[in-house]
Design a protein around this motif. Structure first.
Motif, PDB file in Angstrom:
ATOM      1  N   TRP A 237       0.810  -1.225   0.000  1.00  0.00           N
ATOM      2  CA  TRP A 237       0.000   0.000   0.000  1.00  0.00           C
ATOM      3  C   TRP A 237       0.842   1.274   0.000  1.00  0.00           C
ATOM      4  CZ3 TRP A 237      -5.033  -0.381  -0.971  1.00  0.00           C
ATOM      5  CH2 TRP A 237      -5.598  -1.656  -0.847  1.00  0.00           C
TER       6      TRP A 237
ATOM      7  N   CYS B 123       7.823   1.398  -1.647  1.00  0.00           N
ATOM      8  CA  CYS B 123       7.504  -0.023  -1.799  1.00  0.00           C
ATOM      9  C   CYS B 123       8.777  -0.861  -1.781  1.00  0.00           C
ATOM     10  CB  CYS B 123       6.730  -0.222  -3.102  1.00  0.00           C
ATOM     11  SG  CYS B 123       6.153  -1.905  -3.362  1.00  0.00           S
TER      12      CYS B 123
ATOM     13  N   ARG C   7      -3.162  -5.108  -5.128  1.00  0.00           N
ATOM     14  CA  ARG C   7      -2.957  -4.777  -3.720  1.00  0.00           C
ATOM     15  C   ARG C   7      -3.825  -5.636  -2.803  1.00  0.00           C
ATOM     16  NH1 ARG C   7      -2.354   1.851  -4.030  1.00  0.00           N
ATOM     17  NH2 ARG C   7      -0.078   1.862  -3.734  1.00  0.00           N
ATOM     18  N   THR C   8      -5.061  -5.879  -3.224  1.00  0.00           N
ATOM     19  CA  THR C   8      -5.956  -6.735  -2.441  1.00  0.00           C
ATOM     20  C   THR C   8      -5.414  -8.155  -2.368  1.00  0.00           C
ATOM     21  OG1 THR C   8      -7.892  -5.418  -3.036  1.00  0.00           O
ATOM     22  CG2 THR C   8      -8.298  -7.673  -2.298  1.00  0.00           C
TER      23      THR C   8
ATOM     24  N   SER D 290      -2.335  -8.276  -0.009  1.00  0.00           N
ATOM     25  CA  SER D 290      -2.758  -8.089   1.381  1.00  0.00           C
ATOM     26  C   SER D 290      -3.429  -9.339   1.938  1.00  0.00           C
ATOM     27  CB  SER D 290      -3.715  -6.901   1.477  1.00  0.00           C
ATOM     28  OG  SER D 290      -3.099  -5.715   1.040  1.00  0.00           O
TER      29      SER D 290
END
Length: 410
Positions: A304, A311, A374-375, A378
């Motif tokens: 994120w 990053c 990103r999901t 995560s």
């Protein structure tokens, strides 16, 4: 470490062979994932290319372990490296109409890597002069994998962007040949002397024998499950190239930088971690558990970050833990496994890890395609954190027992 390489000529030759091979691998990796990403624009197919780096190794591992324990490990390494060179050269033929060839060629290379890895790792204890030197050698070899990932990915990304991806594929093919030459020059046997085996190979039964030994030794079993637990979160690595392109808007150069960050962490992690463990197996188990947890937390945060360079910082930190976990779990298995079954133990470890890594890579790619990268990162980082907590708690009593009364390695 450098004194060890100066004095131990055969260990140095194995080290140089691995350095050259790793460098070529990562030259090719950046070019290949970039090629598939550009040709297909599919997060799922990019993850499947990453899977082709691991899943074939799972299917080959039962045979690989038996081969490594039965035959001359040095000759195996030479022959397999030459075959890998031919497969690597086939990647220059990949195009819009021949994407399938990328999966075939890389799968061949990866399947043969299932032989190379346990052969070299099982042989290293026979080249090391004592346990201390073995620990230094394994830390150096594990660190080298990461350093070559960082260097190969960064330079490979530059080469792919400026000189074309075919250049990277050709360099990879040449690296396998040079690696074979250095292994040819190793003079000391990579296995203990034992009676010639005349019985036919029985991959399933022979692997069952080795894994049965592991089940009777709770320390060995915990070490085997350590890397498997870590692999639950490792599928997120398949999405680094997608993260670089979709979130941070980069091409092969950005992909190379982000993958190089992974290598930088892996390169430093083993060197730092071995300072805390020495040859204490109990400490090895502790560091493996907490390193896996750190890997998950830093990936969860890094996904994120608003800029590529932030990053990079978090991905590097994540792989400090990943590199420590990977190297120390292997070192523990090398110390704990008898030479006669060491190849099968290490092959079994590699098989379990590559199976879980392949499944999580496929799932991460599918989730990334259905939602966003990103999901996906995560979600799997969070699951891996839970798995790490479970592993740490499950091994607590074993680590306490080892601390109070360290067992003697067989």
């Amino acid at each position: 470490m450098w004194r060890m390489l100066r004095e131990n000529h055969d260990l140095r030759r194995l080290f140089v062979a691995q350095v050259i091979s790793y460098l070529g691998d990562w030259f090719s990796f950046v070019a290949l994932v970039g090629l598939i990403d550009d040709l297909t624009n599919s997060s799922f197919l990019v993850s499947m290319i990453v899977v082709s780096f691991s899943l074939p190794s799972f299917f080959a591992s039962p045979i690989a372990g038996v081969v490594v324990d039965r035959f001359d490990r040095r000759r195996i390494l030479i022959f397999v490296s030459l075959v890998q060179s031919v497969a690597a050269l086939g990647l220059v033929l990949v195009g819009a109409d021949t994407i399938w060839l990328a999966f075939v060629c890389q799968s061949i290379i990866s399947a043969l890597a299932a032989i190379v890895k346990p052969a070299s790792e099982a042989g290293t204890p026979n080249l090391a002069r004592d346990a201390t030197e073995l620990g230094k050698a394994q830390a150096l070899f594990g660190s080298t994998w990461g350093v070559m990932l960082a260097l190969g990915a960064a330079v490979g990304g530059f080469f792919a962007a400026t000189l074309g991806r075919d250049t990277a594929f050709i360099i990879n093919a040449i690296s396998f040949v040079i690696s074979a030459w250095f292994m040819f020059r190793i003079s000391k046997p990579l296995q203990e002397e034992r009676q010639k085996v005349t019985a036919r190979m029985r991959p399933v039964a022979d692997m069952r024998e080795a894994l049965g030994h592991a089940r009777r030794d709770p320390v060995l079993l915990a070490l085997l499950l350590s890397k498997t637990t870590f692999a639950i979160g490792s599928g997120v690595v398949s999405q680094l190239a997608v993260l670089a392109s979709e979130v941070h808007g980069g091409g092969d150069g950005a992909r190379g930088v982000l993958i190089a960050a992974r290598g930088a962490g892996v390169g430093l992690g083993p060197i730092i971690a071995t300072r805390f463990t020495g040859d204490d197996v109990g400490k090895v188990l502790s560091v493996c558990g907490y390193a896996s947890l750190a890997f998950s937390v830093f990936y969860l945060t890094g996904a994120w970050m608003p800029t590529l360079w932030l990053c990079v910082v978090f991905i590097t930190a994540a792989h400090l833990g990943g590199g420590a976990q990977w190297t120390l779990s292997t070192y523990g298995l090398q110390m704990r496994s008898p030479d006669g079954i060491r190849g099968r133990i290490l092959a079994g470890d590699f098989a379990l890890m590559t199976l879980v890594l392949s499944v999580t890579s496929i799932a991460a790619g599918a989730l990334s395609q259905a939602t966003n990268v990103r999901t996906a990162i995560s979600t799997f980082a969070a699951v891996a954190a839970v798995a790490s907590f479970v592993y740490i708690n499950a091994t607590r009593k074993l680590r306490t027992r080892l601390r109070n009364s360290p067992p003697i390695a067989p």
